[in-house]
Design a protein around this motif. Structure first.
Motif, PDB file in Angstrom:
ATOM      1  N   ALA A 179       0.832  -1.206   0.000  1.00 25.99           N
ATOM      2  CA  ALA A 179       0.000   0.000   0.000  1.00 25.99           C
ATOM      3  C   ALA A 179       0.865   1.254   0.000  1.00 25.99           C
ATOM      4  N   PHE A 180       1.904   1.289   0.833  1.00 27.68           N
ATOM      5  CA  PHE A 180       2.793   2.455   0.861  1.00 27.68           C
ATOM      6  C   PHE A 180       3.503   2.625  -0.480  1.00 27.68           C
ATOM      7  N   LEU A 181       3.889   1.507  -1.067  1.00 31.83           N
ATOM      8  CA  LEU A 181       4.590   1.561  -2.340  1.00 31.83           C
ATOM      9  C   LEU A 181       3.666   2.059  -3.451  1.00 31.83           C
TER      10      LEU A 181
ATOM     11  N   GLU B  53      -9.656   1.619  -1.044  1.00 31.71           N
ATOM     12  CA  GLU B  53      -9.512   0.652  -2.132  1.00 31.71           C
ATOM     13  C   GLU B  53      -8.244  -0.189  -2.011  1.00 31.71           C
ATOM     14  N   THR B  54      -7.330   0.182  -1.133  1.00 34.25           N
ATOM     15  CA  THR B  54      -6.106  -0.612  -0.999  1.00 34.25           C
ATOM     16  C   THR B  54      -6.447  -1.954  -0.356  1.00 34.25           C
TER      17      THR B  54
ATOM     18  N   MET C  26      -9.053  -5.078   6.339  1.00 27.26           N
ATOM     19  CA  MET C  26      -9.491  -4.565   7.637  1.00 27.26           C
ATOM     20  C   MET C  26     -11.008  -4.385   7.658  1.00 27.26           C
ATOM     21  N   GLY C  27     -11.555  -3.894   6.553  1.00 27.11           N
ATOM     22  CA  GLY C  27     -13.004  -3.698   6.467  1.00 27.11           C
ATOM     23  C   GLY C  27     -13.762  -5.013   6.578  1.00 27.11           C
TER      24      GLY C  27
END
Length: 189
Positions: free
Chosen positions: A109-111, A139-140, A146-147
């Motif tokens: 996600a960070f990338l 959207e990640t 987590m959702g």
């Protein structure tokens, strides 16, 4: 604290005195890993957590020193509650995130979002890391995981949708350590 203009903290207060701590996000990911490691006794965790202090607080303040670190880790002054209350009023201990288990998704996600290779970042304050993490788009894959983990199946009326979500939850569930005899007894009252 406002990430836009406040100075990021590098101390915590124990016994009315400020103690310098390590603030890099890697240190705090290790802190969470240590706290989740059931092979380490509570006493040993208390002693190990002193490694997050540059200036060591007195041994007589170990509990307060741990609470101060947890306050820093969670960006609050109070120790977080272990059990959370869901909207339906049911208590849950189900976690929606594990820094260790979900590491690849956090890294990706960070990338993809920030074009930031966390392996190449020299230093990043834990609170800045958390701010960036919190701001990741829904959207990640990490935010989607987590959702799904946070969905209360009892609130889903459609049985096909409930079955679909349960399958997803089973596939992405954070592994839990096996309970020992004492923990099983405590669980059943």
């Amino acid at each position: 604290m406002n990430l836009l203009y406040d100075t990021l903290p590098d101390t915590v207060t124990v016994g009315g005195r400020s103690y310098r701590i390590y603030t890099d996000y890697r240190d705090w990911l290790r802190f969470y890993d240590m706290q989740e490691d059931d092979s380490i006794s509570r006493r040993d965790k208390l002693l190990l957590m002193l490694e997050w202090y540059m200036d060591k607080p007195p041994a007589s303040c170990l509990e307060e020193a741990l609470e101060a670190l947890i306050g820093f880790a969670t960006r609050s002054e109070k120790q977080p509650q272990q059990r959370q209350q869901s909207d339906s009023g049911r208590k849950t201990t189900d976690r929606v995130l594990s820094w260790q288990y979900d590491a690849a998704y956090v890294y990706a996600a960070f990338l993809s979002v920030y074009h930031m290779d966390l392996q190449q970042v020299e230093q990043m304050h834990w609170h800045l890391f958390l701010g960036l993490f919190d701001a990741l788009p829904d959207e990640t894959p990490i935010k989607q995981r987590m959702g799904y983990r946070s969905v209360n199946l009892a609130e889903i009326k459609d049985k096909n949708e409930r079955r679909r979500i349960r399958k997803i939850q089973d596939r992405i569930r954070i592994p839990q350590p096996e309970l020992d005899g004492y923990q099983c007894g405590a669980f059943f009252g």
